[in-house]
Design an enzyme around this catalytic site. Structure first.
Site, PDB file in Angstrom:
ATOM      1  CG  HIS A 261      67.314 -29.685 -13.110  1.00  0.00           C
ATOM      2  ND1 HIS A 261      67.325 -30.893 -13.777  1.00  0.00           N
ATOM      3  CD2 HIS A 261      66.056 -29.547 -12.604  1.00  0.00           C
ATOM      4  CE1 HIS A 261      66.131 -31.451 -13.676  1.00  0.00           C
ATOM      5  NE2 HIS A 261      65.339 -30.658 -12.975  1.00  0.00           N
TER       6      HIS A 261
ATOM      7  N   GLY B 168      60.585 -37.024 -13.370  1.00  0.00           N
ATOM      8  CA  GLY B 168      60.009 -37.432 -14.646  1.00  0.00           C
ATOM      9  C   GLY B 168      59.717 -38.924 -14.736  1.00  0.00           C
TER      10      GLY B 168
ATOM     11  CB  SER C 142      56.945 -37.667  -9.923  1.00  0.00           C
ATOM     12  OG  SER C 142      57.810 -38.156 -10.935  1.00  0.00           O
TER      13      SER C 142
ATOM     14  CD  GLU D 200      65.922 -33.050 -16.563  1.00  0.00           C
ATOM     15  OE1 GLU D 200      65.662 -31.946 -17.079  1.00  0.00           O
ATOM     16  OE2 GLU D 200      65.046 -33.810 -16.098  1.00  0.00           O
TER      17      GLU D 200
ATOM     18  CE  LYS E 294      62.172 -31.345 -16.004  1.00  0.00           C
ATOM     19  NZ  LYS E 294      62.513 -32.682 -15.633  1.00  0.00           N
TER      20      LYS E 294
ATOM     21  CG  ASN F 185      62.628 -27.152 -14.899  1.00  0.00           C
ATOM     22  OD1 ASN F 185      62.784 -26.517 -15.946  1.00  0.00           O
ATOM     23  ND2 ASN F 185      63.450 -28.112 -14.522  1.00  0.00           N
TER      24      ASN F 185
ATOM     25  CD  GLU G  91      64.180 -30.956  -8.821  1.00  0.00           C
ATOM     26  OE1 GLU G  91      62.977 -30.762  -8.984  1.00  0.00           O
ATOM     27  OE2 GLU G  91      65.014 -30.862  -9.727  1.00  0.00           O
TER      28      GLU G  91
HETATM   29  C1  PEP Z   1      62.240 -31.323 -12.334  1.00  0.00           C
HETATM   30  O1  PEP Z   1      62.751 -31.577 -13.399  1.00  0.00           O
HETATM   31  O2  PEP Z   1      62.677 -30.371 -11.667  1.00  0.00           O
HETATM   32  C2  PEP Z   1      61.127 -32.154 -11.907  1.00  0.00           C
HETATM   33  C3  PEP Z   1      60.853 -32.192 -10.632  1.00  0.00           C
HETATM   34  O3  PEP Z   1      60.443 -32.860 -12.873  1.00  0.00           O
HETATM   35  P1  PEP Z   1      59.110 -33.752 -12.673  1.00  0.00           P
HETATM   36  O4  PEP Z   1      58.164 -32.954 -11.826  1.00  0.00           O
HETATM   37  O5  PEP Z   1      58.596 -33.967 -14.062  1.00  0.00           O
HETATM   38  O6  PEP Z   1      59.535 -35.012 -12.002  1.00  0.00           O
END
Ligand code: PEP
Length: 241
Positions: free
Chosen positions: A90, A163, A202, A92, A10, A8, A157
């Site tokens: 998601h 992040g 992460s 976000e 973003k 992703n 998630e």
């Molecule tokens: C995500 O936004 O789907 C995600 C898992 O981000 P990150 O790997 O940066 O934590």
């Protein structure tokens, strides 16, 4: 069962960077499904640049099929330009755009009707986890976000791990994926028994192998580490069995 490693991007990535990224991915990794979800304008160019075996998807789609919805993008158009998957719900989007599970469910219906495979994201905040509500929250998100007869993938998630560099422990991931599996079976019947459940939060080359080996983890949804092709490929290699 084959695992999926989904990136992703973003609101990152440039047209200028597509060729080098696609070249670094090459033919992908044997036995592992790879998917990259860049911003909308890069879907077509990335589709054209990547090997056919590497899937390209979107990070969202409109709930309506078409019409007067300025700034929204139709699922049908995404499919037409080569997207095969769409990330929906998601955290976000849920936080920045106030997306509720009912909207995610309706978008999922629209996406499936357009021929896209949705990846529905669920996950609790740190406050919810600390209050002992993580499983209740995730179960409610699944119940609200998955339409009847849902076909697609689910991504767990935990919001506090996205992040932040914090990763859920394997014990946490195993427990939550077991909860999600049980909910999927109850909600969807037989298709819920084998539906892939991705872990996201992460994921990096250094922790991918242990997370991907955890029970009921069917792959990873990768944010930050998917921006660097070599890191993304290293995570994909960790999924090879
Ligand atoms: C995500 O936004 O789907 C995600 C898992 O981000 P990150 O790997 O940066 O934590």
């Amino acid at each position: 069962m084959r695992q999926m490693i989904a990136g992703n991007w973003k609101m990152n990535g440039t047209l200028a960077g597509i060729a080098a990224y696609a070249a670094a991915l090459g033919q992908g990794v044997a036995g592992v499904d790879l998917l990259i979800c860049p911003p909308y304008p890069l879907i077509g160019p990335l589709r054209a640049a990547c090997a056919p075996g590497i899937a390209v998807g979107a990070q969202d789609c409109a709930v309506e099929q078409s019409g007067a919805h300025t700034g929204d993008v139709a699922a049908g158009l995404l499919a037409e330009i080569g997207a095969s998957h769409v990330i929906l719900g998601h955290s976000e989007r849920r936080a920045d755009h106030n997306e509720r599970s009912a909207l995610v469910r309706d978008k999922s219906r629209t996406a499936i009707a357009a021929g896209l495979t949705p990846i529905i994201c669920v996950g609790e905040t740190l406050a919810e986890r600390e209050a002992g509500e993580a499983e209740t929250v995730v179960r409610a998100q699944l119940a609200g976000s998955l339409p009847d007869g849902f076909t697609g993938l689910v991504a767990y998630e935990p919001v506090w791990a996205i992040g932040t560099g914090k990763t859920a422990t394997e014990t946490d991931v195993q427990a939550m994926h077991a909860t999600i599996r049980a909910a999927l079976k109850k909600q969807l019947g037989e298709p819920g028994e084998t539906m892939l459940i991705l872990y996201g939060g992460s994921v990096k080359p250094t922790n991918a192998a242990s997370l991907l080996a955890t029970s009921e983890v069917g792959g990873a949804l990768v944010g930050g580490a998917s921006l660097t092709a070599t890191d993304f490929m290293a995570i994909a290699e960790a999924a090879r069995r």
